[in-house]
Design a protein around this motif. Structure first.
Motif, PDB file in Angstrom:
ATOM      1  N   PHE A 423     -38.684  27.809 102.775  1.00 36.73           N
ATOM      2  CA  PHE A 423     -39.849  28.305 103.514  1.00 36.73           C
ATOM      3  C   PHE A 423     -40.227  27.313 104.613  1.00 36.73           C
ATOM      4  O   PHE A 423     -40.511  27.688 105.761  1.00 36.73           O
ATOM      5  N   LEU A 424     -40.239  26.026 104.272  1.00 43.95           N
ATOM      6  CA  LEU A 424     -40.594  24.986 105.237  1.00 43.95           C
ATOM      7  C   LEU A 424     -39.559  24.889 106.350  1.00 43.95           C
ATOM      8  O   LEU A 424     -39.902  24.722 107.530  1.00 43.95           O
ATOM      9  N   ASP A 425     -38.274  25.006 105.986  1.00 39.83           N
ATOM     10  CA  ASP A 425     -37.217  24.965 106.998  1.00 39.83           C
ATOM     11  C   ASP A 425     -37.358  26.111 107.996  1.00 39.83           C
ATOM     12  O   ASP A 425     -37.144  25.928 109.205  1.00 39.83           O
ATOM     13  N   ASN A 426     -37.720  27.279 107.501  1.00 40.43           N
ATOM     14  CA  ASN A 426     -37.782  28.470 108.361  1.00 40.43           C
ATOM     15  C   ASN A 426     -39.100  28.629 109.100  1.00 40.43           C
ATOM     16  O   ASN A 426     -39.123  29.138 110.237  1.00 40.43           O
ATOM     17  N   CYS A 427     -40.192  28.211 108.478  1.00 39.49           N
ATOM     18  CA  CYS A 427     -41.519  28.480 109.049  1.00 39.49           C
ATOM     19  C   CYS A 427     -42.294  27.234 109.442  1.00 39.49           C
ATOM     20  O   CYS A 427     -43.319  27.340 110.131  1.00 39.49           O
ATOM     21  N   GLY A 428     -41.832  26.072 109.019  1.00 40.97           N
ATOM     22  CA  GLY A 428     -42.556  24.859 109.345  1.00 40.97           C
ATOM     23  C   GLY A 428     -43.962  24.867 108.762  1.00 40.97           C
ATOM     24  O   GLY A 428     -44.213  25.414 107.684  1.00 40.97           O
ATOM     25  N   PHE A 429     -44.903  24.287 109.493  1.00 41.67           N
ATOM     26  CA  PHE A 429     -46.276  24.156 108.993  1.00 41.67           C
ATOM     27  C   PHE A 429     -47.034  25.477 108.957  1.00 41.67           C
ATOM     28  O   PHE A 429     -48.161  25.519 108.442  1.00 41.67           O
TER      29      PHE A 429
END
Length: 507
Positions: A423-429
């Motif tokens: 999720f973090l890799d794809n959407c960041g913050f």
């Protein structure tokens, strides 16, 4: 001035609270070692899915132990034995992780499963022990140290990691092995002290009707003989009613409407604790901060400082939880955390990056907001969730209920931890907006559904949730006229709760 017995009550509670250091250390240690290039190379550069699986392995072990082993073990062998077994398993698992063969990520994961089992057992027994020996007027204050010791575990893990990160050329692969090995410290301390503290009076009466042992246990932590006799009789009456009228197996959690209501509330609160975003920050702050900072040692320092302030922030619960109440802290904490997550996400996503990292001022702003998030979380959803869960259940179901509800934290955490790296890799913050919405919903849930429990005795908690007063019903069975002025002299009770013979005299 604090009496000698009240000070001793604090001491034994802090010994039990040390179980939470195990959890805080382990929740932080893998987050810490992810920043070690030697650890990454040692296990052949695990991808994000493997990283998620390593975290999930721990939570699977904890869930299995909490749901199926922790409660029965604490009920049959005692609260102290639960802490002993948990500590021993942590010691074994620590060696498995530190000395895994090179490239054998399976052995490392196996150690994570075993350490989860150990903590699932210890974290069931610990809060029950504290709740059953603490007087009602300071129970919330004492239990707040349970969550504070989680921060102590993080504090040790992150500062050891920071020290190792500054000496990588000298330590080599021991830059991460040293961090793992330091986990031996606290379980050894627990094992060295556990048999010098009393078992709980409620367990003595529940298992074998050991009235004199229960009295001696209370005499070590209560100031007057009248306090001892009043509490002893109240415990006995509640246990007597539960033996005759209520099942003590897992089915009892769902048969009684009052207990069922408490289960629903406690399950939601414990799951909510882990989806506030704090569980994710504990496990993944290193890779989160890599999106803001380049230096590994700088990130290690931020994690260490965060753990340090976490101890200070949790201490706020000691003077607020019994003054303002559990409900107040839940609501204020939820709203504060939601605001922090909105600000952090907005600042990071709406500011430019330079060479793959944010400017210094933006980085400092994000760190400040994450620290402010911890300021709201630690005394509220951190400490108060444990306080509330450990105090609301009756004796007959307390161990099973606390084990299941507390491990719901790991059920929720394992789900989030498994998908969050991707999720973090794809959407960041932008992922942090999700946490903001969750926190707002949790605050609304507490406002509408959660009753206040501050300074309510354990034996009278059933009435608060719409159930039967176990003390009053037990008094009717026993034939006590005025339980506040009676002394329990002798009792014979067989395993089935029948054939009671009592001798009650006025104090």
């Amino acid at each position: 001035m604090v009496s000698t017995k009240r000070a001793y009550n604090w001491y034994i509670s802090l010994v039990a609270s040390s179980c939470m250091v195990l959890c805080g250390y382990d929740a932080s240690v893998f987050n810490a070692v992810q920043g070690s290039k030697n650890w990454i190379a040692y296990f052949n550069k695990p991808d994000s899915q493997t990283i998620g699986a390593i975290n999930t392995a721990y939570t699977v072990g904890a869930v299995v132990a909490g749901f199926f082993f922790g409660g029965p073990l604490a009920d049959h062998f005692g609260r102290r034995m639960g802490m002993v077994v948990g500590s021993v398993l942590v010691v074994i698992a620590t060696f498995m992780q530190a000395f895994s063969p090179r490239g054998n990520i399976g052995c490392f994961i196996g150690g994570r499963v075993l350490i989860g089992l150990g903590q699932g057992v210890a974290l069931t027994a610990g809060p029950i022990y504290i709740g059953e020996l603490s007087p009602p007027e300071i129970r919330g204050e004492v239990m707040s140290f349970w969550q504070m010791f989680y921060s102590v575990g993080s504090f040790i893990a992150y500062w050891v990691n920071y020290a190792c990160s500054k000496n990588v050329p000298t330590l080599g692969e021991w830059d991460w092995k040293m961090v793992v090995m330091f986990q031996l410290l606290v379980p050894i301390i627990i094992l060295a002290q556990i048999f010098f503290i009393p078992e709980t009076p409620r367990w003595y009466i529940q298992r074998g009707n050991r009235i004199e042992d229960a009295r001696q246990s209370l005499q070590r932590v209560r100031d007057t003989d009248q306090e001892v006799e009043d509490e002893l009789l109240g415990i006995y009456e509640a246990v007597r009613f539960e033996k005759e009228a209520i099942s003590s197996n897992y089915s009892a959690l769902w048969k009684d409407a009052s207990v069922r209501k408490r289960m629903y509330i406690a399950l939601i609160l414990n799951a909510g604790q882990q989806i506030t975003g704090q569980g994710t920050l504990n496990s993944y702050s290193t890779i989160i901060y890599k999106k803001v900072f380049k230096s590994s040692s700088q990130i290690a320092l931020i994690n260490a400082l965060n753990a340090t302030f976490g101890i200070i922030f949790t201490l706020n619960a000691t003077w607020t939880v019994d003054r303002f109440g559990r409900k107040f802290l839940f609501i204020v904490g939820g709203i504060g955390m939601a605001i922090c997550m909105v600000i952090a996400a907005t600042v990071e996503t709406q500011t430019p990056s330079a060479d793959g990292a944010k400017t210094t001022s933006v980085g400092i702003a994000i760190v400040f907001i994450m620290f402010l998030f911890a300021f709201f979380y630690k005394p509220s959803w951190g400490a108060t969730t444990w306080i509330f869960t450990s105090e609301i259940f009756s004796m007959n179901v307390r161990a099973q209920a606390v084990g299941m509800c507390s491990q719901t934290q790991n059920v929720a955490n394992s789900i989030v931890q498994q998908f969050f790296p991707t999720f973090l890799d794809n959407c960041g913050f932008y992922a942090f907006y999700m946490f903001a919405g969750i926190n707002a919903l949790l605050a609304a849930f507490v406002w509408m559904w959660v009753p206040e429990t501050k300074k309510v005795s354990l034996e009278k908690m059933d009435t608060l949730f719409g159930g039967t007063n176990h003390v009053e019903k037990g008094a009717e069975i026993v034939g006590t006229v005025n339980s506040h002025h009676m002394t329990l002299k002798s009792v014979q009770l067989d395993d089935g709760g029948k054939g009671i013979s009592t001798n009650m005299t006025r104090a």
